[in-house]
Design a protein around this motif. Structure first.
Motif, PDB file in Angstrom:
ATOM      1  N   ARG A  99      37.008  33.831  13.871  1.00 13.99           N
ATOM      2  CA  ARG A  99      36.862  35.240  13.510  1.00 13.99           C
ATOM      3  C   ARG A  99      35.423  35.587  13.146  1.00 13.99           C
ATOM      4  NH1 ARG A  99      41.919  34.097  11.320  1.00 13.99           N
ATOM      5  NH2 ARG A  99      41.079  33.696   9.247  1.00 13.99           N
ATOM      6  N   GLN A 100      34.647  34.567  12.743  1.00 14.66           N
ATOM      7  CA  GLN A 100      33.242  34.767  12.403  1.00 14.66           C
ATOM      8  C   GLN A 100      32.333  34.574  13.623  1.00 14.66           C
ATOM      9  OE1 GLN A 100      32.033  32.575   8.829  1.00 14.66           O
ATOM     10  NE2 GLN A 100      34.192  32.455   8.258  1.00 14.66           N
ATOM     11  N   GLY A 101      32.933  34.334  14.769  1.00 16.32           N
ATOM     12  CA  GLY A 101      32.172  34.206  16.004  1.00 16.32           C
ATOM     13  C   GLY A 101      31.778  32.803  16.403  1.00 16.32           C
ATOM     14  N   VAL A 102      32.250  31.808  15.677  1.00 16.18           N
ATOM     15  CA  VAL A 102      31.959  30.417  16.039  1.00 16.18           C
ATOM     16  C   VAL A 102      32.988  29.975  17.074  1.00 16.18           C
ATOM     17  CG1 VAL A 102      31.756  28.038  15.226  1.00 16.18           C
ATOM     18  CG2 VAL A 102      31.004  29.931  13.760  1.00 16.18           C
ATOM     19  N   MET A 103      32.490  29.586  18.228  1.00 16.26           N
ATOM     20  CA  MET A 103      33.377  29.178  19.317  1.00 16.26           C
ATOM     21  C   MET A 103      33.736  27.698  19.146  1.00 16.26           C
ATOM     22  SD  MET A 103      33.627  31.886  21.219  1.00 16.26           S
ATOM     23  CE  MET A 103      34.145  31.296  22.808  1.00 16.26           C
ATOM     24  N   LEU A 104      35.006  27.430  18.899  1.00 16.36           N
ATOM     25  CA  LEU A 104      35.504  26.074  18.755  1.00 16.36           C
ATOM     26  C   LEU A 104      36.709  25.896  19.660  1.00 16.36           C
ATOM     27  CD1 LEU A 104      35.472  25.815  14.861  1.00 16.36           C
ATOM     28  CD2 LEU A 104      33.836  24.775  16.428  1.00 16.36           C
ATOM     29  N   LYS A 105      36.871  24.691  20.153  1.00 12.39           N
ATOM     30  CA  LYS A 105      38.057  24.357  20.941  1.00 12.39           C
ATOM     31  C   LYS A 105      38.722  23.176  20.259  1.00 12.39           C
ATOM     32  CE  LYS A 105      39.507  22.860  25.590  1.00 12.39           C
ATOM     33  NZ  LYS A 105      40.790  22.502  25.236  1.00 12.39           N
ATOM     34  N   VAL A 106      40.003  23.327  19.976  1.00 14.70           N
ATOM     35  CA  VAL A 106      40.772  22.252  19.354  1.00 14.70           C
ATOM     36  C   VAL A 106      41.714  21.697  20.408  1.00 14.70           C
ATOM     37  CG1 VAL A 106      42.436  21.658  17.564  1.00 14.70           C
ATOM     38  CG2 VAL A 106      40.639  23.328  17.078  1.00 14.70           C
ATOM     39  N   ASP A 107      41.641  20.412  20.581  1.00 14.40           N
ATOM     40  CA  ASP A 107      42.521  19.704  21.503  1.00 14.40           C
ATOM     41  C   ASP A 107      43.330  18.747  20.641  1.00 14.40           C
ATOM     42  OD1 ASP A 107      43.692  18.630  23.759  1.00 14.40           O
ATOM     43  OD2 ASP A 107      41.972  17.373  24.265  1.00 14.40           O
ATOM     44  N   ASN A 145      28.779  24.410  22.184  1.00 11.88           N
ATOM     45  CA  ASN A 145      27.863  23.913  23.207  1.00 11.88           C
ATOM     46  C   ASN A 145      28.442  22.761  24.018  1.00 11.88           C
ATOM     47  OD1 ASN A 145      25.792  25.749  22.549  1.00 11.88           O
ATOM     48  ND2 ASN A 145      25.164  24.455  20.835  1.00 11.88           N
ATOM     49  N   SER A 146      29.701  22.428  23.778  1.00 13.18           N
ATOM     50  CA  SER A 146      30.286  21.343  24.561  1.00 13.18           C
ATOM     51  C   SER A 146      30.648  21.860  25.947  1.00 13.18           C
ATOM     52  CB  SER A 146      31.512  20.750  23.860  1.00 13.18           C
ATOM     53  OG  SER A 146      32.559  21.683  23.809  1.00 13.18           O
ATOM     54  N   SER A 147      30.434  21.001  26.920  1.00 12.35           N
ATOM     55  CA  SER A 147      30.728  21.355  28.314  1.00 12.35           C
ATOM     56  C   SER A 147      31.929  20.550  28.791  1.00 12.35           C
ATOM     57  CB  SER A 147      29.522  21.035  29.199  1.00 12.35           C
ATOM     58  OG  SER A 147      29.312  19.631  29.246  1.00 12.35           O
ATOM     59  N   SER A 148      32.403  20.888  29.955  1.00 13.25           N
ATOM     60  CA  SER A 148      33.495  20.114  30.548  1.00 13.25           C
ATOM     61  C   SER A 148      33.084  18.658  30.731  1.00 13.25           C
ATOM     62  CB  SER A 148      33.898  20.705  31.902  1.00 13.25           C
ATOM     63  OG  SER A 148      34.399  21.993  31.739  1.00 13.25           O
ATOM     64  N   ILE A 149      31.842  18.446  31.107  1.00 12.05           N
ATOM     65  CA  ILE A 149      31.346  17.073  31.307  1.00 12.05           C
ATOM     66  C   ILE A 149      31.306  16.325  29.982  1.00 12.05           C
ATOM     67  CG2 ILE A 149      29.358  15.674  32.020  1.00 12.05           C
ATOM     68  CD1 ILE A 149      30.898  16.910  34.334  1.00 12.05           C
ATOM     69  N   SER A 150      30.781  16.951  28.926  1.00 11.89           N
ATOM     70  CA  SER A 150      30.704  16.257  27.638  1.00 11.89           C
ATOM     71  C   SER A 150      32.096  15.975  27.085  1.00 11.89           C
ATOM     72  CB  SER A 150      29.861  17.044  26.627  1.00 11.89           C
ATOM     73  OG  SER A 150      30.435  18.289  26.322  1.00 11.89           O
ATOM     74  N   ARG A 151      33.046  16.881  27.301  1.00 14.24           N
ATOM     75  CA  ARG A 151      34.422  16.630  26.858  1.00 14.24           C
ATOM     76  C   ARG A 151      35.045  15.499  27.665  1.00 14.24           C
ATOM     77  NH1 ARG A 151      34.481  22.335  26.832  1.00 14.24           N
ATOM     78  NH2 ARG A 151      35.854  22.382  28.642  1.00 14.24           N
ATOM     79  N   VAL A 189      30.160   8.096  37.583  1.00 12.67           N
ATOM     80  CA  VAL A 189      30.189   9.444  38.165  1.00 12.67           C
ATOM     81  C   VAL A 189      29.851  10.499  37.116  1.00 12.67           C
ATOM     82  CG1 VAL A 189      31.707  11.179  39.202  1.00 12.67           C
ATOM     83  CG2 VAL A 189      31.738   8.830  40.053  1.00 12.67           C
ATOM     84  N   LEU A 190      30.433  10.395  35.921  1.00  9.48           N
ATOM     85  CA  LEU A 190      30.142  11.385  34.881  1.00  9.48           C
ATOM     86  C   LEU A 190      28.688  11.308  34.416  1.00  9.48           C
ATOM     87  CD1 LEU A 190      33.409  11.252  32.753  1.00  9.48           C
ATOM     88  CD2 LEU A 190      32.614  13.140  34.208  1.00  9.48           C
ATOM     89  N   ASP A 191      28.159  10.087  34.293  1.00  8.56           N
ATOM     90  CA  ASP A 191      26.762   9.934  33.881  1.00  8.56           C
ATOM     91  C   ASP A 191      25.800  10.540  34.896  1.00  8.56           C
ATOM     92  OD1 ASP A 191      27.483   8.682  31.535  1.00  8.56           O
ATOM     93  OD2 ASP A 191      27.035   6.653  32.256  1.00  8.56           O
ATOM     94  N   LYS A 192      26.165  10.517  36.155  1.00 12.67           N
ATOM     95  CA  LYS A 192      25.290  11.022  37.217  1.00 12.67           C
ATOM     96  C   LYS A 192      25.729  12.394  37.732  1.00 12.67           C
ATOM     97  CE  LYS A 192      22.550   7.481  37.512  1.00 12.67           C
ATOM     98  NZ  LYS A 192      21.650   7.033  38.531  1.00 12.67           N
ATOM     99  N   TRP A 193      26.627  13.065  37.024  1.00 11.99           N
ATOM    100  CA  TRP A 193      27.210  14.328  37.493  1.00 11.99           C
ATOM    101  C   TRP A 193      26.146  15.342  37.909  1.00 11.99           C
ATOM    102  CZ3 TRP A 193      32.054  15.108  38.831  1.00 11.99           C
ATOM    103  CH2 TRP A 193      32.481  16.417  39.060  1.00 11.99           C
ATOM    104  N   ASP A 194      25.105  15.463  37.121  1.00  8.59           N
ATOM    105  CA  ASP A 194      24.039  16.426  37.415  1.00  8.59           C
ATOM    106  C   ASP A 194      22.811  15.751  38.010  1.00  8.59           C
ATOM    107  OD1 ASP A 194      25.441  18.708  36.482  1.00  8.59           O
ATOM    108  OD2 ASP A 194      24.951  18.173  34.411  1.00  8.59           O
ATOM    109  N   ASP A 195      22.983  14.585  38.546  1.00 12.80           N
ATOM    110  CA  ASP A 195      21.901  13.794  39.108  1.00 12.80           C
ATOM    111  C   ASP A 195      22.372  13.247  40.459  1.00 12.80           C
ATOM    112  OD1 ASP A 195      19.454  12.540  39.223  1.00 12.80           O
ATOM    113  OD2 ASP A 195      19.807  11.194  37.532  1.00 12.80           O
TER     114      ASP A 195
END
Length: 123
Positions: free
Chosen positions: A20-28, A42-48, A83-89
């Motif tokens: 509600r204060q604008g902090v974007m959080l995802k709970v899994d 700031n977490s991305s699909s790759i970091s998750r 593969v994940l380590d080299k995702w953007d490489d």
């Protein structure tokens, strides 16, 4: 006495208050398994994905090598981690060679399991 479910509900209320204060959080959560993960804005699909894979890698590294599925899990993790380590490489020739070797190991292990299905066990 408070339970894990009580803690999870309180945590969810806290997360909602920050949302509600604008902090974007995802709970899994996997409450039945006693697991809650909180990902920041700031977490991305790759970091998750990397975070989740760390748990699988830990299991693969700590599972006794005599378990009939250990090699399958280990090499699948190795491929996924590369593969994940080299995702953007770019995958190097060495990376591709290691992936190919792991694929061969997966094939060899699956063939052994197929030949001896009675070697299975229950945990």
């Amino acid at each position: 006495m408070a339970s894990f479910d009580d803690f999870f509900k309180s945590l969810q209320d806290l997360v909602d208050s920050y949302s509600r204060q604008g902090v974007m959080l995802k709970v899994d959560s996997y409450v039945d398994g006693g697991i809650i993960r909180i990902f920041g804005e700031n977490s991305s699909s790759i970091s998750r994905a990397k975070s989740g894979l760390e748990d699988v890698v830990e299991l693969a590294y700590t599972t006794a090598e005599h378990h009939p599925y250990w090699n399958l899990l280990y090499h699948a993790c190795q491929i996924s981690k590369t593969v994940l380590d080299k995702w953007d490489d770019t995958l190097t020739q060495e990376d591709i060679g290691e992936i190919s070797w792991s694929i061969d190991e997966l094939k060899n292990t699956s063939d052994k399991i197929r030949q001896r299905p009675d070697n299975d066990h229950v945990h």
